[in-house]
Enzyme design. Structure first.
Site, short mmCIF file in Angstrom:
data_model
loop_
_atom_site.label_atom_id
_atom_site.label_comp_id
_atom_site.label_asym_id
_atom_site.label_seq_id
_atom_site.Cartn_x
_atom_site.Cartn_y
_atom_site.Cartn_z
N LYS A 124 25.12 45.73 26.01
CA LYS A 124 25.73 47.29 25.86
C LYS A 124 26.75 47.37 26.75
CE LYS A 124 24.90 52.07 26.49
NZ LYS A 124 23.92 53.28 26.74
N THR B 170 7.17 52.63 27.63
CA THR B 170 8.22 52.07 28.73
C THR B 170 8.07 52.82 30.17
OG1 THR B 170 9.83 51.82 26.84
CG2 THR B 170 10.68 51.82 29.10
#
Length: 502
Positions: free
Chosen positions: A79, A16
């Site tokens: 989320k 990432t």
């Protein structure tokens, strides 16, 4: 002038951090600079950073990444915050929800008015006024910019995702922007004799990769920033004692919840991150207070469903590089430092670090003044986040283990001690411009961890008890109705972000 321009940037490490850094750089330089990313399939990535905070959503808009498409590709879910279980004391829970509870009245934040009611034995929980928490606990979600028929902000969200799939997705984005991937393992870092700058990298197959600027995303080892340039490391284990994490995915057996859960155990805590195809789990613990076998047993005993892989252990030292930028090398991600995953700040630090670096983007002269200023700002950002994390451990009533006794009584940074003392007076907060976490973040965690001010802001006394009670009752009713109108989170994901199975 053109002779001084950076012409080639070499990024070491994928994952990432590497691919997000490449995506941001490519978006800004727009093919005017050659970008080469070197990674090896033989070297795995940590790959457990599977939850984010809201600023990443804005970055993906800037990068031109469609949310639904991305979530489908990475098995993602939404989320709305983090639920903390057993942190203040066993049996207690609270949420660090995104977005601010309630609605501010003038210049006084809403939580101050809630505090006035709370100290008088009225008003219920602070989270009765948090749209994000109410929706999270009800398992509901849909994009909502504003509460209908009211001047109140809607839901603030981030994401959960499979980190391995996200890296692959970002790679595709980067390659479409002209970034070149070079498969290979770095076997040598070649420095210029005259000034110690990085001249080139040698790969295990003998290839030499030259560059003007090098970005280190090689993970904990810091192949360039530490291995070659000896930046040094500042260890914060005395403030954040956890130094191990055991991670394992498991099968989903429950409703797809739109929040992360962090459950405290006797020598650390366990994360639970719900994805479309599985649940990500991990036990973060201190090896000084618990053996690895015991930590693994606690994790495996507290899974929702069947484990889908063997658990794997990661060792880390919380802290930061003494300098994240040295000569012609800048480090992002784990190469720059590691703040344990309690508030999921690792990916954000890649984002904020690259954003800052782009403002300081150098020519081949590599100004020492600008490098020093970049490092000063980076150091300060890390310290502000560190203090927020330490708060979770320090502000506890738990005395059921040596670990929690240590945390409760340990010395903390003076900067954090001052913020806590200041809040205890009238509920006011010291928030610096550079602080990632704002009033609502600090207030929720301070109150959730049992730090209740002696009295609210004196300005709250200008509102009568009757008017305030009516205002808060109306707000509870409005928020309850708003949540009832939202769809089930799992159903929304299935309809809009369903992962495509090959």
């Amino acid at each position: 002038m053109n002779d001084q321009a950076i012409k080639r940037v070499v990024i070491v490490g994928g994952g990432t951090a590497g691919w997000l850094s490449a995506a941001m750089l490519a978006r800004v330089v727009n093919r005017s600079i050659e970008i080469v990313l070197v990674e090896s399939d033989e070297i795995g990535t940590v790959g457990v950073g599977e939850a984010t905070i809201p600023p990443l959503a804005n970055l993906f808009i800037f990068l031109g990444i469609p949310e639904h498409q991305m979530l489908a590709a990475v098995q993602g879910t939404y989320k709305l915050g983090i639920e903390f279980v057993d942190w203040y004391r066993k049996g207690h829970r609270y949420t660090h929800a995104f977005g601010s509870p309630g609605r501010d009245l003038g210049i006084v934040p809403f939580y101050e008015y809630w505090l006035k009611e709370h100290l008088a034995g009225r008003g219920g929980s602070l989270w009765d006024y948090s749209l994000n928490d109410l929706a999270a606990q009800a398992g509901r979600f849909a994009p909502l910019k504003q509460v209908p028929n009211a001047p109140m902000a809607g839901l603030t969200h981030a994401w959960h995702f499979d980190a391995g799939l996200l890296a692959k997705y970002l790679r595709r984005v980067c390659e479409a922007q002209g970034v070149t991937r070079r498969e290979g393992m770095v076997s040598g870092v070649n420095l210029r004799a005259e000034d110690g700058f990085i001249d080139s990298l040698t790969l295990s197959d003998g290839a030499v990769i030259e560059g003007d600027l090098f970005i280190d995303c090689s993970g904990f080892r810091g192949l360039l920033i530490e291995g070659a340039l000896k930046a040094g490391y500042e260890d914060w284990t005395h403030f954040l004692p956890c130094d191990r994490a055991i991670a394992v995915p498991c099968a989903s057996t429950q409703t797809l919840l739109p929040y992360t859960r962090a459950t405290a155990h006797s020598a650390g805590w366990q994360w639970r991150i719900p994805l479309q195809h599985r649940i990500g789990n991990g036990h973060v613990f201190s090896s000084a207070f618990m053996a690895e076998d015991e930590a693994r047993d606690i994790l495996m005993t507290n899974l929702d469903g069947k484990a889908l892989a063997d658990p794997r252990t990661l060792s880390f030292t919380t802290g930061r590089r003494k300098a994240s930028w040295v000569k012609n090398c800048v480090a992002f991600g784990l190469s720059s430092g590691f703040m344990e995953p309690l508030e999921l700040t690792s990916i954000h630090l890649v984002q904020s670090g690259m954003t800052r670096f782009l403002k300081f983007f150098p020519d081949k002269g590599f100004s020492a003044l600008e490098i020093a200023e970049y490092n000063r700002l980076t150091r300060h950002e890390y310290e502000l986040i560190r203090d927020f994390l330490v708060l979770h451990y320090k502000a506890t009533q738990r005395d059921d283990s040596d670990f929690w006794n240590h945390c409760r009584t340990m010395a903390i940074p003076d900067s954090l001690a001052h913020k806590i003392d200041y809040f205890r007076e009238h509920g006011r907060l010291i928030i610096e411009e550079a602080d990632l976490f704002r009033d609502s973040n600090w207030a929720q965690v301070l109150i959730g961890q049992g730090i209740i001010p002696k009295s609210p802001s004196p300005l709250t006394l200008t509102v009568s008890d009757e008017k305030l009670a009516e205002y808060m009752a109306n707000m509870r009713q409005l928020l309850s109705a708003t949540v009832a109108g939202l769809p089930d989170h799992g159903a929304y994901v299935a309809q809009n972000c369903r992962a495509k199975i090959d």
